[in-house]
Design a protein around this motif. Sequence first.
Motif, PDB file in Angstrom:
ATOM      1  N   VAL A 245     -15.845 -66.920 -11.868  1.00 35.12           N
ATOM      2  CA  VAL A 245     -16.660 -67.821 -11.060  1.00 35.12           C
ATOM      3  C   VAL A 245     -17.606 -68.656 -11.917  1.00 35.12           C
ATOM      4  CG1 VAL A 245     -18.413 -66.053 -10.607  1.00 35.12           C
ATOM      5  CG2 VAL A 245     -18.145 -67.964  -9.031  1.00 35.12           C
ATOM      6  N   LEU A 246     -18.192 -68.095 -12.965  1.00 31.24           N
ATOM      7  CA  LEU A 246     -19.114 -68.869 -13.793  1.00 31.24           C
ATOM      8  C   LEU A 246     -18.392 -69.981 -14.547  1.00 31.24           C
ATOM      9  CD1 LEU A 246     -21.456 -66.089 -15.254  1.00 31.24           C
ATOM     10  CD2 LEU A 246     -21.808 -67.545 -13.235  1.00 31.24           C
ATOM     11  N   ALA A 247     -17.125 -69.741 -14.882  1.00 31.21           N
ATOM     12  CA  ALA A 247     -16.352 -70.756 -15.606  1.00 31.21           C
ATOM     13  C   ALA A 247     -16.067 -71.977 -14.745  1.00 31.21           C
ATOM     14  CB  ALA A 247     -15.038 -70.153 -16.099  1.00 31.21           C
ATOM     15  N   ARG A 248     -16.224 -71.854 -13.431  1.00 28.14           N
ATOM     16  CA  ARG A 248     -15.956 -72.986 -12.541  1.00 28.14           C
ATOM     17  C   ARG A 248     -17.169 -73.902 -12.368  1.00 28.14           C
ATOM     18  NH1 ARG A 248     -12.437 -70.948  -7.484  1.00 28.14           N
ATOM     19  NH2 ARG A 248     -12.534 -73.191  -7.057  1.00 28.14           N
ATOM     20  N   LEU A 249     -18.295 -73.493 -12.913  1.00 26.10           N
ATOM     21  CA  LEU A 249     -19.445 -74.395 -12.949  1.00 26.10           C
ATOM     22  C   LEU A 249     -19.207 -75.471 -14.007  1.00 26.10           C
ATOM     23  CD1 LEU A 249     -22.300 -71.737 -12.852  1.00 26.10           C
ATOM     24  CD2 LEU A 249     -21.463 -73.096 -10.925  1.00 26.10           C
ATOM     25  N   ALA A 252     -16.463 -80.571 -15.534  1.00 25.16           N
ATOM     26  CA  ALA A 252     -16.152 -81.628 -16.496  1.00 25.16           C
ATOM     27  C   ALA A 252     -16.308 -81.168 -17.939  1.00 25.16           C
ATOM     28  CB  ALA A 252     -17.048 -82.834 -16.240  1.00 25.16           C
ATOM     29  N   SER A 253     -16.959 -80.033 -18.151  1.00 22.37           N
ATOM     30  CA  SER A 253     -17.175 -79.541 -19.514  1.00 22.37           C
ATOM     31  C   SER A 253     -15.918 -78.875 -20.051  1.00 22.37           C
ATOM     32  CB  SER A 253     -18.332 -78.533 -19.522  1.00 22.37           C
ATOM     33  OG  SER A 253     -18.431 -77.903 -20.781  1.00 22.37           O
ATOM     34  N   ASP A 254     -15.644 -79.102 -21.326  1.00 18.30           N
ATOM     35  CA  ASP A 254     -14.487 -78.465 -21.966  1.00 18.30           C
ATOM     36  C   ASP A 254     -14.766 -77.016 -22.352  1.00 18.30           C
ATOM     37  OD1 ASP A 254     -13.007 -80.814 -21.799  1.00 18.30           O
ATOM     38  OD2 ASP A 254     -13.697 -81.535 -23.746  1.00 18.30           O
ATOM     39  N   VAL A 255     -16.021 -76.619 -22.321  1.00 23.74           N
ATOM     40  CA  VAL A 255     -16.414 -75.272 -22.751  1.00 23.74           C
ATOM     41  C   VAL A 255     -16.995 -74.527 -21.552  1.00 23.74           C
ATOM     42  CG1 VAL A 255     -17.776 -73.918 -24.376  1.00 23.74           C
ATOM     43  CG2 VAL A 255     -16.916 -76.166 -25.051  1.00 23.74           C
ATOM     44  N   PRO A 256     -16.206 -73.705 -20.870  1.00 21.05           N
ATOM     45  CA  PRO A 256     -16.718 -73.013 -19.685  1.00 21.05           C
ATOM     46  C   PRO A 256     -17.743 -71.947 -20.053  1.00 21.05           C
ATOM     47  CG  PRO A 256     -14.512 -72.239 -20.222  1.00 21.05           C
ATOM     48  CD  PRO A 256     -14.788 -73.390 -21.138  1.00 21.05           C
ATOM     49  N   ALA A 257     -18.708 -71.753 -19.170  1.00 20.36           N
ATOM     50  CA  ALA A 257     -19.690 -70.678 -19.336  1.00 20.36           C
ATOM     51  C   ALA A 257     -19.061 -69.364 -18.893  1.00 20.36           C
ATOM     52  CB  ALA A 257     -20.937 -70.971 -18.513  1.00 20.36           C
ATOM     53  N   LEU A 258     -19.398 -68.285 -19.607  1.00 19.97           N
ATOM     54  CA  LEU A 258     -18.829 -66.976 -19.296  1.00 19.97           C
ATOM     55  C   LEU A 258     -19.875 -65.952 -18.888  1.00 19.97           C
ATOM     56  CD1 LEU A 258     -16.166 -66.547 -22.141  1.00 19.97           C
ATOM     57  CD2 LEU A 258     -15.867 -67.532 -19.855  1.00 19.97           C
ATOM     58  N   THR A 259     -21.152 -66.194 -19.185  1.00 21.70           N
ATOM     59  CA  THR A 259     -22.186 -65.212 -18.905  1.00 21.70           C
ATOM     60  C   THR A 259     -23.353 -65.860 -18.170  1.00 21.70           C
ATOM     61  OG1 THR A 259     -23.445 -65.550 -20.949  1.00 21.70           O
ATOM     62  CG2 THR A 259     -21.583 -64.003 -21.045  1.00 21.70           C
TER      63      THR A 259
END
Length: 585
Positions: A245-249, A252-259
């Motif tokens: 779910v955090l990676a879907r924030l 447009a960013s190429d680097v998804p958030a994981l934490t």
Amino acid sequence: MLEVQVEGLTYTYPGAPTPALQEVSLTVPPGTWLLLHGDTGSGKSTLLKCLSGACPAFYGGTMAGRVRIGGLSPQAMSAAERVHRIGVVYQDPEAQQVHATVAREVAFTLENLGVPPREMGWRVAEALAMVGLSDRAGDPVASLSGGLRQRVALAAALVHQPGVLLLDEPASQIDPVAAEELWDVLRRLRDDFGLTLVMSEHRVDRLYGWVDQVAVLSRGRLVQLGPPREVAAWLREAHPDSAPVLARLWPASDVPALTVREVRQRIRQELRVPGGEGGHLSGGEVGRRKTPVAETVARTEAGAGASRELEDIVIGVERAVVLYPPSEVRALDECTAGLVRGRVTALIGPNGAGKSTLLRVWAGLQPLASGRLTGVLGGLRGDHPPSRRARSRFRTAAANGETAPPARVAFLPQNPNDLLSQETVEEELGLSLRLQGADDARTREVVAEVARGFGIHPLLPRHPRDLSGGERMRVALAALAVAEPELLLLDEPTRGLDPAQKQALGRWLRTGGRTVAVATHDLEFVAEFADRVLFVDQGQVVLSGTPGEVFRAALWFAPVLARALRGVAPGILCLADAVAAGWAR
């Protein structure tokens, strides 16, 4: 430190028309933590069974390709060699447990290996300490909650100090705090002792920040393998419903958030939030980001908690006490709670808090030591639910083959196997209708309709015990649904379900004006589909309200998005909120 190698693995269960695994190849270097990610029935559990040597030795079927654990085939190892090299925690901890007490259960493997009693004692103590069960060593296993039993199974898998640990959904029944503690234990096993970890899990939102590699399986094939951030970016584009779910924030960013920490750091950087992690967005940003979800939440939740409590209580308890022998532990301790008609009520809280016991009391399966039942259904039963009642999936189901009236209350225990008694899925779904006197034509019609609704129509000819954990859960839920009960009591119903299946379950629970109680550790599911939340701890309801009220008050017991956006966008509790408010895609 052992390497895991899989080359061209294809495996087919006995009688199955298609392979459960097809041409799977991967390598897990020594001291690496690999997460197996995929939908229900994708082959995750089967791959773990092949790695452990259980397939085909125990399950039968045919296997092609190569599997190596530290250079040796688990299929060719002796039982003693497998135990020394491989530790296993399966989906159903109950199926692994053979001894009456916790300490004896953990020591069982060592006894079979002939470990001297003096060495056995410190090994058991160490394993129990690692999983936080030192104070439970003498407890009866049968007295533990499902989540605590899962920790017992983990201790038993670690006690003989294997080089590879295989875990099949180890967090499916444990609370958020215990899950974080488990991930930390596994990290230390990897970092300090070089243990190689291969684990499947459906609740992956927090895990991507812990593991080294992710393997995505789909219909028995390996479709992606790599570092977590790369796999998360791929999932976000190819299979967004399965992405963390955090990676879907910030799509447009190429680097998804994981934490959570990464999300909050990015908020500070991109929106220039003053004052650190406790700061708020500027007024303009709040208006853009929170519309329409947070504003709707703010309008509706303020008076919702109090008004709903005044509505009709279908069933409840007042000052209820439940004692579990022989220690006379109070599973419920002067507990007062009720279920509002037509609402979905979620029971959350730590393992062993009394959630399952409360459901069993409402189902008529657990007598009260003192206190009374309340509400419409509670009044029909009297003050004390009789322990002599027939223990069936439906509280009004017929005993001794007599015709039963339509079911009023349906209960799903933590382990769906407890409900599955027929030879085929079709027979399982039709059981309640046959007990109610329905003819064969009507039974087939209703079973087919419900099976299609739950996505299990292809499984109708299969034996329920041959299915994956998630498939068995859906069969059990469908078996309850065919009787159209007035009250549904569900204990961990999302266990083993993938994101799409959870969504389907949540939508179904909210249709038809059902009164539903769900005991669960799946806080994202609660945030999206529950009307009310009861936080249970030490046998009492210590906090209640709407999901927004409870999750804004709680710290650990809150969905990952609510934690990440705490103090920034407090109206956003789950992915559906974030998508509607423009935070995610």
